[in-house]
Design an enzyme around this catalytic site. Structure first.
Site, PDB file in Angstrom:
ATOM      1  N   HIS A 148       8.382  55.983   7.485  1.00 16.35           N
ATOM      2  CA  HIS A 148       8.213  55.511   8.870  1.00 16.35           C
ATOM      3  C   HIS A 148       6.905  56.049   9.455  1.00 16.35           C
ATOM      4  CE1 HIS A 148      10.177  54.185  12.806  1.00 16.35           C
ATOM      5  NE2 HIS A 148       8.943  54.586  13.119  1.00 16.35           N
TER       6      HIS A 148
ATOM      7  N   HIS B 169       3.138  54.479  11.654  1.00 17.49           N
ATOM      8  CA  HIS B 169       2.470  53.316  12.277  1.00 17.49           C
ATOM      9  C   HIS B 169       0.991  53.354  11.892  1.00 17.49           C
ATOM     10  CE1 HIS B 169       5.812  52.256  15.166  1.00 17.49           C
ATOM     11  NE2 HIS B 169       6.194  53.458  14.754  1.00 17.49           N
TER      12      HIS B 169
ATOM     13  N   GLN C 203       6.428  45.559  18.977  1.00 17.47           N
ATOM     14  CA  GLN C 203       6.336  46.709  19.886  1.00 17.47           C
ATOM     15  C   GLN C 203       6.722  46.364  21.324  1.00 17.47           C
ATOM     16  OE1 GLN C 203       5.046  50.410  19.511  1.00 17.47           O
ATOM     17  NE2 GLN C 203       6.505  49.980  21.139  1.00 17.47           N
TER      18      GLN C 203
ATOM     19  N   HIS D 284      13.480  49.998  15.300  1.00 21.47           N
ATOM     20  CA  HIS D 284      13.360  51.102  16.258  1.00 21.47           C
ATOM     21  C   HIS D 284      14.565  50.948  17.183  1.00 21.47           C
ATOM     22  CE1 HIS D 284       9.308  51.619  14.814  1.00 21.47           C
ATOM     23  NE2 HIS D 284       9.049  52.564  15.690  1.00 21.47           N
TER      24      HIS D 284
ATOM     25  N   GLU E 128      15.607  54.428  20.983  1.00 17.71           N
ATOM     26  CA  GLU E 128      14.657  55.540  21.090  1.00 17.71           C
ATOM     27  C   GLU E 128      14.442  55.838  22.570  1.00 17.71           C
ATOM     28  OE1 GLU E 128      10.657  54.834  19.735  1.00 17.71           O
ATOM     29  OE2 GLU E 128      10.240  56.966  19.443  1.00 17.71           O
TER      30      GLU E 128
ATOM     31  N   ASP F  99       5.916  59.176  11.459  1.00 12.72           N
ATOM     32  CA  ASP F  99       5.826  58.264  12.612  1.00 12.72           C
ATOM     33  C   ASP F  99       4.386  58.049  13.084  1.00 12.72           C
ATOM     34  OD1 ASP F  99       6.927  56.447  14.371  1.00 12.72           O
ATOM     35  OD2 ASP F  99       7.761  57.917  15.748  1.00 12.72           O
TER      36      ASP F  99
HETATM   37  N1  17E Z   1       6.261  52.771  19.014  1.00  9.13           N
HETATM   38  C1  17E Z   1       7.516  53.061  19.398  1.00  9.13           C
HETATM   39  O1  17E Z   1       8.180  52.202  20.006  1.00  9.13           O
HETATM   40  N2  17E Z   1       8.044  54.263  19.131  1.00  9.13           N
HETATM   41  C2  17E Z   1       7.348  55.170  18.475  1.00  9.13           C
HETATM   42  N3  17E Z   1       7.884  56.366  18.213  1.00  9.13           N
HETATM   43  C3  17E Z   1       6.023  54.888  18.062  1.00  9.13           C
HETATM   44  C4  17E Z   1       5.519  53.669  18.354  1.00  9.13           C
HETATM   45  C5  17E Z   1       5.232  55.900  17.355  1.00  9.13           C
HETATM   46 FE   FE2 Z   2       8.119  54.507  15.097  1.00 13.88          FE
END
Ligand code: 17E
Ligand code: FE2
Length: 413
Positions: A55, A57, A150, A208, A211, A307
């Site tokens: 994981h 980006h 995103q 994702h 989070e 990440d």
């Molecule tokens: N984008 C997101 O939604 N969450 C993250 N932890 C990262 C990017 C790094």
């Molecule tokens: Fe991520």
């Protein structure tokens, strides 16, 4: 090639390992060399399967501070700043930064990487660039690409079309971000859409998921149910799931039954989620990590990712999975001796399961000769000392070789 005297995965006795035609061909306590065979005698060092970053980006890597530093440290400011940087992306810019990060990762013993790539971009610039990178590095690193929305699937103009296009262009994995969609309903619909897309196109899933420090963010139960009912099962991964750190225990107990039934995988990102998590708390302040210890104890597959490597969500990052692992063990209270000794699984075998590459991953006769050798006898010391990667061997070829550092220390004990 014959590698002599390595402790394979913390074994009590050393082994010799023969590599022929890029594959492991013999593993035994003592193997006699053929005439003219190249020999590397490690005299008692640790051999592990390669590290995996499941994981990261790579589209955003090395952009920290451009156009602005993330001062608040929230996920949401990270998304806002990235959205500005995204407007200036070029094909070459993405390729150059991604390769710089991959080089760091390779130096640190990583040979398998799963990168999320933001596809909420009408031009899909980053995806086109990373598809080319995936091909250019394929003899050295296996790179999987996630079509990652995103800014949402339902909440971004033409989100569904962009996801479908990304899948058709060659993304390996379908992503999502239900907790960021405008409404819970959109979140659920996005999950149904993306699981169906993956099922139709024969792709893996990595979302994702939840989070956010919000005990009411419960996308995970929907994702696990869809994985169970679609029979995609262990082809599905839930990344982050940090809201689980805020769920009550009664709900979590009931949830775990479903998680076990579903066979989905989990990826925690300890460095980044301790940075982004708890940002709206005063005290007590939440830790930001999902329930790694409890998931692992329940026999559910959990891995760690890095990440970010220097981007709007995390100003640091060096490609070394040992840092992510160390943070994860601390935050997850997994500091018993055996926990530490066996913890390499969180950054190797467990991650390989998430990536669905276990058929060609692991130190076994007949499999591609991919392994690393660390400058220590066992993993407890390797982690504590941040031991060097003496060798990283990929398809039987030396990809990285490190000379151990030599220190002149005049301290008198
Ligand atoms: N984008 C997101 O939604 N969450 C993250 N932890 C990262 C990017 C790094
Ligand atoms: Fe991520």
């Amino acid at each position: 090639m014959l590698i002599k005297n390595v402790y394979i995965k913390n074994a009590k006795q050393t082994s010799d390992v023969r590599i022929e035609n890029g594959k492991f061909s013999e593993i035994a306590p003592e193997i006699d060399p053929y005439a003219e065979e190249k020999i590397i005698d490690l005299r008692g060092k640790l051999m592990l399967p390669p590290f995996v970053d499941p994981h990261v980006h790579l589209d955003a890597t090395m952009t920290a501070g451009d156009p602005e530093w993330n001062q608040s440290g929230t996920l949401f400011d990270g998304i806002r700043i990235w959205s500005e940087r995204k407007k200036t992306l070029t094909f070459e810019d993405v390729k150059k930064r991604a390769k710089k990060a991959l080089k760091l990762q390779v130096e640190n013993g990583i040979q398998f990487v799963r990168s999320h790539v933001d596809v909420t971009d009408p031009n899909l610039t980053a995806l086109r660039a990373l598809i080319e990178v995936r091909d250019e590095v394929k003899d050295q690193v296996e790179l999987q690409l996630v079509a990652f929305p995103q800014e949402g699937i339902l909440s971004f103009p033409n989100g569904k079309e962009l996801m479908t296009k990304a899948a058709d262009m060659g993304a390996d994995v379908i992503g999502g971000i239900p907790h960021f969609e405008f409404t819970q309903e959109y979140g659920v619909e996005s999950l149904k859409f993306l699981v169906d897309l993956a099922d139709k196109k024969g792709k893996l899933v990595d979302v994702h998921c939840d989070e956010i420090d919000d005990p009411e963010s419960r996308s995970l139960e929907t994702l696990a149910t869809l994985a169970y009912e679609s029979k995609l099962g262990d082809k599905v991964t839930a990344s982050h799931t940090t809201a689980m750190g805020s769920y009550n225990d009664a709900y979590t107990y009931k949830l775990f039954r479903l998680l076990k039934l579903s066979h989905i995988n989990f990826i925690a990102n300890p460095l980044v989620n301790t940075n982004l998590g708890g940002r709206f708390d005063t005290y007590p302040k939440r830790r930001g990590m999902t329930r790694v210890k409890e998931l692992n104890d329940a026999g559910i597959n959990v891995a760690f990712g890095e990440d970010d490597i220097k981007d709007p969500w995390y100003p640091m990052g060096n490609g070394n999975m040992l840092d992510a692992l160390s943070m994860g063990l601390h935050v997850g209270h997994m500091m018993g001796y055996d926990d530490i000794m066996n913890s390499y699984k969180f950054i190797s075998e467990n991650s390989a399961k998430c990536m669905h590459i276990s058929d060609h991953y692991g130190i076994e006769i007949g499999k591609p000769a991919d392994c690393i050798i660390m400058n220590s006898q066992n993993f407890y010391d390797a982690l504590n000392e941040r031991a060097e990667i003496l060798y990283s061997i990929h398809n039987g070829k030396v990809l990285v070789k490190t000379e151990p550092k030599r220190i002149t220390n005049n301290f008198q004990e």
